[in-house]
Structures are given as C-alpha cells and as structure tokens.
Design an enzyme around this catalytic site. Structure first.
Site, PDB file in Angstrom:
ATOM      1  N   THR A 129       0.466  -0.917   0.472  1.00  0.00           N
ATOM      2  CA  THR A 129       0.022   0.084  -0.137  1.00  0.00           C
ATOM      3  C   THR A 129       0.763   1.553   0.225  1.00  0.00           C
ATOM      4  OG1 THR A 129      -1.452  -1.226   1.075  1.00  0.00           O
ATOM      5  CG2 THR A 129      -1.800   1.368   1.482  1.00  0.00           C
ATOM      6  N   HIS A 157       2.570   1.624  -3.490  1.00  0.00           N
ATOM      7  CA  HIS A 157       1.520   2.059  -4.377  1.00  0.00           C
ATOM      8  C   HIS A 157       1.519   3.488  -3.974  1.00  0.00           C
ATOM      9  CE1 HIS A 157      -2.190   2.043  -6.424  1.00  0.00           C
ATOM     10  NE2 HIS A 157      -2.280   3.049  -5.824  1.00  0.00           N
ATOM     11  N   GLU A 158       1.361   4.234  -2.831  1.00  0.00           N
ATOM     12  CA  GLU A 158       1.528   5.898  -2.372  1.00  0.00           C
ATOM     13  C   GLU A 158       2.079   6.696  -2.574  1.00  0.00           C
ATOM     14  OE1 GLU A 158      -2.132   5.849  -2.745  1.00  0.00           O
ATOM     15  OE2 GLU A 158      -2.359   4.669  -2.145  1.00  0.00           O
ATOM     16  N   HIS A 212      -2.007   5.152 -12.265  1.00  0.00           N
ATOM     17  CA  HIS A 212      -2.231   4.272 -11.725  1.00  0.00           C
ATOM     18  C   HIS A 212      -2.821   3.646 -13.937  1.00  0.00           C
ATOM     19  CE1 HIS A 212      -5.237   5.482  -8.640  1.00  0.00           C
ATOM     20  NE2 HIS A 212      -4.644   4.335  -7.991  1.00  0.00           N
ATOM     21  N   ASP A 225      -1.557   6.241 -17.775  1.00  0.00           N
ATOM     22  CA  ASP A 225      -1.059   6.355 -17.048  1.00  0.00           C
ATOM     23  C   ASP A 225       0.615   7.324 -17.539  1.00  0.00           C
ATOM     24  OD1 ASP A 225       0.507   4.780 -18.137  1.00  0.00           O
ATOM     25  OD2 ASP A 225       0.777   3.573 -16.014  1.00  0.00           O
ATOM     26  N   THR A 268       3.677   1.195 -20.042  1.00  0.00           N
ATOM     27  CA  THR A 268       2.484   0.288 -19.462  1.00  0.00           C
ATOM     28  C   THR A 268       1.815  -0.368 -20.642  1.00  0.00           C
ATOM     29  OG1 THR A 268       1.875   1.974 -18.473  1.00  0.00           O
ATOM     30  CG2 THR A 268       2.978   0.566 -17.198  1.00  0.00           C
ATOM     31  N   GLN A 305      -5.561  -0.222 -20.377  1.00  0.00           N
ATOM     32  CA  GLN A 305      -6.262  -1.043 -19.237  1.00  0.00           C
ATOM     33  C   GLN A 305      -7.139  -0.626 -18.663  1.00  0.00           C
ATOM     34  OE1 GLN A 305      -3.519  -2.071 -16.108  1.00  0.00           O
ATOM     35  NE2 GLN A 305      -4.792  -2.360 -14.882  1.00  0.00           N
TER      36      GLN A 305
HETATM   37 ZN   LIG Z   1      -3.370   4.735  -6.065  1.00  0.00          ZN
END
Ligand SMILES: [Zn+2]
Length: 418
Positions: A226, A229-230, A239, A253, A258, A261
């Site tokens: 978490t 990610h942050e 994202h 993003d 990437t 999606q």
């Molecule tokens: Zn996020």
C-alpha cells in the site's frame, strides 16, 4: 445432508471473502485529488506545469541513468486512538525495508514477474531512510507519535495538530507518511506533486502498513505494498488506467510501456487478463500502481521509474539536498563556503558575495548597533551569488551583516562611512 452443509459453508466462505475484499478501498488518491482540485482551482494548472516540465526533462534525458543513490528522508507520523494502533518501531522499519526493496527491485518476488513484462521492469538507486534529523536539525528517530481522540480520519485531518493529527515536516526535505485508522477502510492515498504545502505526503491505514506475520495487518494487504503504491503517487505516478475511475481504454498513466487497460485489477489473477486489445501479455497488473493484492504485485515499469527520476530531478529536487538523514554532526550541516563583503568600510553601497556548498534558503539582514534591523532580503533557495545593498541613506556607524541559510548563520562586521 452433509454435502448441503458443506456447500452452504463454501458459499458462506466465498461470500465472506468477497465481502472482506469489497470492504476495503485500495486507494483513495483519485477521489482525494478531485476534492483537492475542487477546493483549489489553481491546483490543476500547477499539476499541468509539473507534468509539462517532467516531459521536457525526460525528452532531454532519454537515456538518463542515476549515477548515485538518492536518499529520501522519511518521517512517519503514527496517529493512534487505541494502543494497538500505536505500532512498534520494528513494524515501521519493516515498511521502510519494503520501500527500499521494491524501488530498487530487490524484492524477493521478482521471480513472479511474467516473462512478458520482465524486460520492462525497472529499478532506481534510492534509499528511503527514517530521518535522523528533524527540521530544526535535532536528532530524531524519524517517528512522531501522537495520541488522538479521533476514532478514524477522513480528508486530511490526520495532517494537522489542530484536528487531532500531526503537523507536516517540511515537505521539500522530507517524505511525510501518516499512519492512522482511516474512515471507510481506505487503505491509503498519496498527494501528487503540486498539491498543498501543508498536506503533501502519504497516508496509510494502520492495518496495511508494514510487513510481517506478527503484526496486525489485513490478509491481502500485509506486505507493505500500500505504501509502495502511495509513494508512487507522491513521485507522480498514475494508475495504469489513468486518472479516472477506469472503464475506458483512452486514458493512461502517461507511461509508454505500460499497456492500456480498462480499469483496476483486484485480487490475484492467474495468467494474462486481456483488455483494450492489449494481448497477448494483457494488463500489467503486476505493477505496484494497480490494485492487485500485495502478494501479486512485484514491479515498476521502466517508464514509471523514468517519471519518478524526472520528478526527483524536477519538482522534488530539494529532497536531494535534505539533511534529514545526516548522521554527521555540525561540520556537515555547514553549507556556507564563502561570505565576503566589498567594500568594507562602505559608502554608497556594499556588495556581498555568497557561495554555498549545497542549495540553501538564503536570507540576510543588516543590523545597527542598537540591534534594529535596517535592511533585510530573502533570496530563496540558491547556491549563492552577488547581491548589493544601498548604504547611501544609512547613518555612518558600525553594523552587523547576518547571513542565514537555514542550515548555518554567519555574522560579519560592516562599517559605513560617508
Ligand atoms: Zn492509487
């Protein structure tokens, strides 16, 4: 009968698992940012400028490799309502370990990165360290503990003493992480560069911070991802499906490798998940910026690394000069190499020349013999330069010229004659 009971039990178990996964909100950053923008109409413009500068920097440094380790001083604000929320130093250190492993790609689960994406996985030489110096230069262990009577936090209350939280440390020189019980079981959220100076940083739910079987952590979110990610948001990552809620294949993003999606990935899929014509490899749901379970994410894409490196050379570059993790004493705090005054005695004007070893927040003032400040000037963050002070209208006499750089102060005697 036994079969029916077993079936019922299985159904109940499945329901419980689904419920348990739905109860958490993997990341509140999109909704948080939308609220911030609504309250601050200039924020979008600031973010656009930062994005523009980031893209210019990346275009000018297409093959840039960081040649030295970037040190990011971290302060963790533990804001607890119950004793259990007052997590141990060890639990906090386990989270710092995760950050260092994930960003340097030293994580043990790189072996789970699919062959499809292995060539696209990147790393950066970065060292997250719990601060050893607070903003005033005092020794610290980088952990601030605040007991609160707020049962759960929403919005940014956790970032303010007056709201039962803990005030930010200078966000130019520290990465601020708040750990608390977040309302609505939001696991975390991060601020993008360009947000407010008193709210910059990352918030993690106390049940998703750190890694270890001994700690009280949520089942699917117990490996510290978490905060990985942050912090990614804090270093300007989006994202994979873009800044909106997902559902389309048009937003992205702003990363070239990437794939598009159509929205977040939950749980832990096996095999390629195809959307937006991104076969055969499918969604890159192994990136830390997706919503997958902690155990199923294991990489940053090289383009994400590029964005973070550009951010650390751009809008967050003051971190590179932070003393937050200095272990040496005063000599290394000093940053003034040269401070000279010409002429002295002065008549019409004097010129001061300042040379710093490291970027410093320069300001200087002229003080008369009674202690009154007769002139002062704030230059801001500079490496130094030449500056003039008009002395024509000042009475003849002896003065003190005081130079401050936040890290160091030096005073010189100045004589004014007419
Ligand atoms: Zn996020």
């Amino acid at each position: 009968m036994k079969k029916i009971i077993l079936t019922l039990f299985a159904l109940l178990t499945i329901t419980f698992v689904i419920k348990a996964q739905q109860q958490v909100n993997r990341c509140g950053t999109t909704e948080y940012t939308d609220r911030m923008k609504a309250n601050d109409p200039s924020m979008q413009q600031r973010m656009n400028e930062i994005e523009h500068n980031l893209e210019v920097w990346m275009a000018n440094h297409p093959t840039y490799n960081m040649k030295y380790i970037i040190t990011i001083p971290v302060v963790v604000h533990v804001v607890y309502n119950t004793a259990a929320q007052n997590i141990s130093d060890d639990q906090i250190r386990s989270q710092i370990d995760v950050l260092n492993e994930d960003y340097n790609r030293r994580n043990a689960d790189t072996i789970h990165t699919p062959d499809c994406f292995k060539p696209l996985a990147g790393s950066m030489p970065i060292n997250f360290c719990l601060a050893s110096r607070d903003p005033q230069g005092n020794w610290t262990n980088g952990i601030v503990r605040v007991q609160t009577n707020v049962p759960c936090f929403s919005d940014d209350a956790v970032k303010y003493d007056t709201a039962g939280g803990s005030n930010i440390w200078d966000p130019n020189t520290y990465c601020n992480i708040w750990v608390c019980n977040e309302c609505g079981d939001v696991l975390g959220y991060g601020t993008y560069p360009g947000g407010g100076p008193t709210s910059d940083g990352v918030v993690s739910h106390v049940l998703a911070f750190g890694r270890g079987a001994n700690y009280n952590l949520l089942n699917h979110y117990n490996l510290g991802r978490t905060t990985t990610h942050e912090v990614g948001h804090w270093l300007n990552l989006y994202h994979p499906w873009g800044q909106g809620g997902g559902g389309g294949c048009t937003d992205s993003d702003d990363c070239f490798n990437t794939p598009y999606q159509d929205g977040p990935t939950y749980g832990c899929p096996s095999g390629p998940q195809i959307s937006c014509n991104n076969g055969p490899c499918g969604n890159m749901y192994e990136v830390y910026m997706d919503y997958t379970d902690d155990a199923c994410m294991n990489m940053f894409a090289t383009c994400e690394i590029n964005r973070m490196v550009a951010t650390l050379n751009g809008t967050r570059q003051l971190l590179l000069n932070s003393n937050g993790c200095l272990l040496n004493d005063i000599p290394d705090i000093a940053n003034i190499r040269n401070f000279s005054i010409m002429p002295n005695p002065a008549n019409e004007k004097l010129t001061i020349e300042i040379t710093l070893d490291k970027l410093g927040d320069i300001n200087y003032s002229l003080v008369n013999i009674l202690g009154d400040v007769v002139f002062q000037n704030s230059i801001g963050m500079e490496m130094g330069g030449k500056y003039e002070i008009s002395t024509r209208s000042l009475p003849a006499g002896i003065y003190s010229l005081r130079l401050n750089t936040a890290k160091e102060s030096i005073t010189r005697k100045v004589v004014i004659i007419h």
